[in-house]
Design an enzyme around this catalytic site. Structure first.
Site, PDB file in Angstrom:
ATOM      1  N   ARG A  53       0.795  -1.220   0.000  1.00 19.56           N
ATOM      2  CA  ARG A  53       0.000   0.000   0.000  1.00 19.56           C
ATOM      3  C   ARG A  53       0.825   1.267   0.000  1.00 19.56           C
ATOM      4  NH1 ARG A  53      -2.909  -4.017   1.676  1.00 19.56           N
ATOM      5  NH2 ARG A  53      -0.980  -4.568   2.696  1.00 19.56           N
ATOM      6  N   THR A  54       1.802   1.362   0.895  1.00 18.48           N
ATOM      7  CA  THR A  54       2.517   2.633   1.035  1.00 18.48           C
ATOM      8  C   THR A  54       3.276   2.962  -0.251  1.00 18.48           C
ATOM      9  OG1 THR A  54       2.731   2.166   3.381  1.00 18.48           O
ATOM     10  CG2 THR A  54       4.107   3.930   2.510  1.00 18.48           C
ATOM     11  N   LYS A  83      25.965  -3.894  -0.939  1.00 23.28           N
ATOM     12  CA  LYS A  83      27.443  -3.878  -0.946  1.00 23.28           C
ATOM     13  C   LYS A  83      27.999  -3.164   0.281  1.00 23.28           C
ATOM     14  CE  LYS A  83      27.363  -3.397  -5.983  1.00 23.28           C
ATOM     15  NZ  LYS A  83      27.549  -2.401  -7.062  1.00 23.28           N
ATOM     16  N   ARG A 104      11.524   4.069   2.983  1.00 21.82           N
ATOM     17  CA  ARG A 104      11.178   3.142   4.076  1.00 21.82           C
ATOM     18  C   ARG A 104      12.432   2.356   4.421  1.00 21.82           C
ATOM     19  NH1 ARG A 104       6.065  -0.889   4.443  1.00 21.82           N
ATOM     20  NH2 ARG A 104       5.146   1.095   5.082  1.00 21.82           N
TER      21      ARG A 104
HETATM   22  C1  NCD Z   1       2.185  -0.969   8.322  1.00 23.18           C
HETATM   23  C2  NCD Z   1       3.670  -0.819   8.306  1.00 23.18           C
HETATM   24  O1  NCD Z   1       4.377  -1.266   7.406  1.00 23.18           O
HETATM   25  O2  NCD Z   1       4.137  -0.201   9.252  1.00 23.18           O
HETATM   26  N1  NCD Z   1       1.617  -1.198   7.071  1.00 23.18           N
HETATM   27  C3  NCD Z   1       1.444  -0.192   6.199  1.00 23.18           C
HETATM   28  O3  NCD Z   1       2.305   0.614   5.952  1.00 23.18           O
HETATM   29  N2  NCD Z   1       0.237  -0.112   5.633  1.00 23.18           N
HETATM   30  C4  NCD Z   1       1.754  -1.920   9.367  1.00 23.18           C
HETATM   31  C5  NCD Z   1       2.175  -3.341   9.255  1.00 23.18           C
HETATM   32  O4  NCD Z   1       2.993  -3.700   8.415  1.00 23.18           O
HETATM   33  O5  NCD Z   1       1.679  -4.138  10.054  1.00 23.18           O
END
Ligand code: NCD
Length: 305
Positions: A53-54, A83, A104
């Site tokens: 999703r993100t 690396k 992320r």
């Molecule tokens: C969350 C995350 O990755 O922190 N999911 C997300 O971004 N929609 C929560 C999760 O992974 O449980």
């Protein structure tokens, strides 16, 4: 420069502006009005942890606004991190190519570290168990849309309270609104740690804690289910012990208020039985959809647009 690192950086007025921008974006998409506000911009989406999703909603948001994307998913393997390159050096390089970075990473604090060496805005798409600001804002947007208000709500979080970056980001935002109270339901292995506890106490956030699901459900206006975050456990035995601590099932629905909503940042593993999806209180897919509008608003925010 407008980085988005943590929800703690925002005041209430800024949050409300982002929510209303997201609502504008939602309307714009519904009316099939294409926007070219980010035309000519390149967004780098770099994900060192898995995401559906993100990542994809940030990419969709960028494309809907007319931007272009460069990306690395599975960046632990598919970037020079494999690396041994540091996150700072990777971020420095990205700022030579793109106009903004969505990042992320599994390490708490890593996105902030990256932000110190970039000369382009950076958005935290989740750093370890620390923060996940875009998720919290879309959660807030969802609560407002579903309930019609953001105050005087009882929010019950259920599951992995200890490792949840979405909880860490969401609670302070909800605390801007009067009368909100929080109840955290978890097995004792997954209760708040001292850092979370102190932060909430410093902000005068009213919360209670417990292990019992059945007594928590009838009080809740918002039920927020949290996956037990397998990837954050040092030992598998503890994970196996707690992984199925709470599973929301059909029989639980009758304990809930008629107007309560069930949220989940997703992905769900076993926390919500599929039979619940048909109930109108199951708001988690609507919640995920709202992520697109919030992420459009956030991309505009970092460019001061
Ligand atoms: C969350 C995350 O990755 O922190 N999911 C997300 O971004 N929609 C929560 C999760 O992974 O449980």
């Amino acid at each position: 420069m407008n980085h988005i690192l943590s929800t703690n950086q925002f005041n209430k007025e800024e949050v409300e502006k982002i929510l209303s921008r997201a609502s504008e974006m939602e309307k714009c998409l519904k009316d099939k009005k294409t926007a070219s506000l980010l035309s000519g911009k390149i967004i780098a989406n770099i994900f060192f942890e898995p995401s559906t999703r993100t990542r994809l909603s940030f990419e969709t948001a960028a494309l809907r606004l007319g931007a272009q994307i460069i990306s690395a998913e599975n960046a632990m393997i598919n970037s020079s991190a494999f690396k041994g390159e540091t996150i700072e050096d990777t971020a420095r390089m990205l700022s030579c190519y793109a106009d903004a970075i969505v990042l992320r990473h599994p390490e708490a604090g890593s996105v902030e570290k990256a932000s110190l060496v970039t000369n382009i805005p950076i958005i935290n798409a989740g750093d370890g168990s620390n923060q996940h600001p875009s998720q919290a804002l879309l959660d807030l947007y969802t609560i407002k849309k579903e309930h019609g208000h953001l105050d005087n709500l009882k929010i019950v979080f259920i599951g992995d309270i200890l490792h949840s970056r979405t909880l860490n980001s969401l609670v302070p935002l909800l605390a801007f609104y009067p009368g909100n109270t929080f109840h955290f339901v978890s097995p004792k292995e997954l209760i708040l740690n001292e850092i979370q506890r102190n932060e909430f106490k410093e902000k005068n956030i009213v919360f209670t804690e417990g292990e019992d699901l059945l007594s928590a459900l009838p009080q809740a206006d918002v039920i927020y289910m949290i996956r037990v975050q397998k990837e954050r456990f040092a030992d598998n035995a503890t994970y196996e012990k707690v992984k199925d601590s709470y599973i929301l099932k059909l029989e639980h629905l009758k304990l809930m208020k008629k107007e309560a909503i069930i949220l989940h940042p997703l992905p769900r593993v076993n926390e919500i039985d599929y039979s619940i999806d048909k109930d109108k209180r199951a708001a988690y897919f609507r919640q995920a959809q709202n992520g697109l509008y919030i992420r459009m608003a956030l991309l505009l925010y970092v460019f001061n647009l």
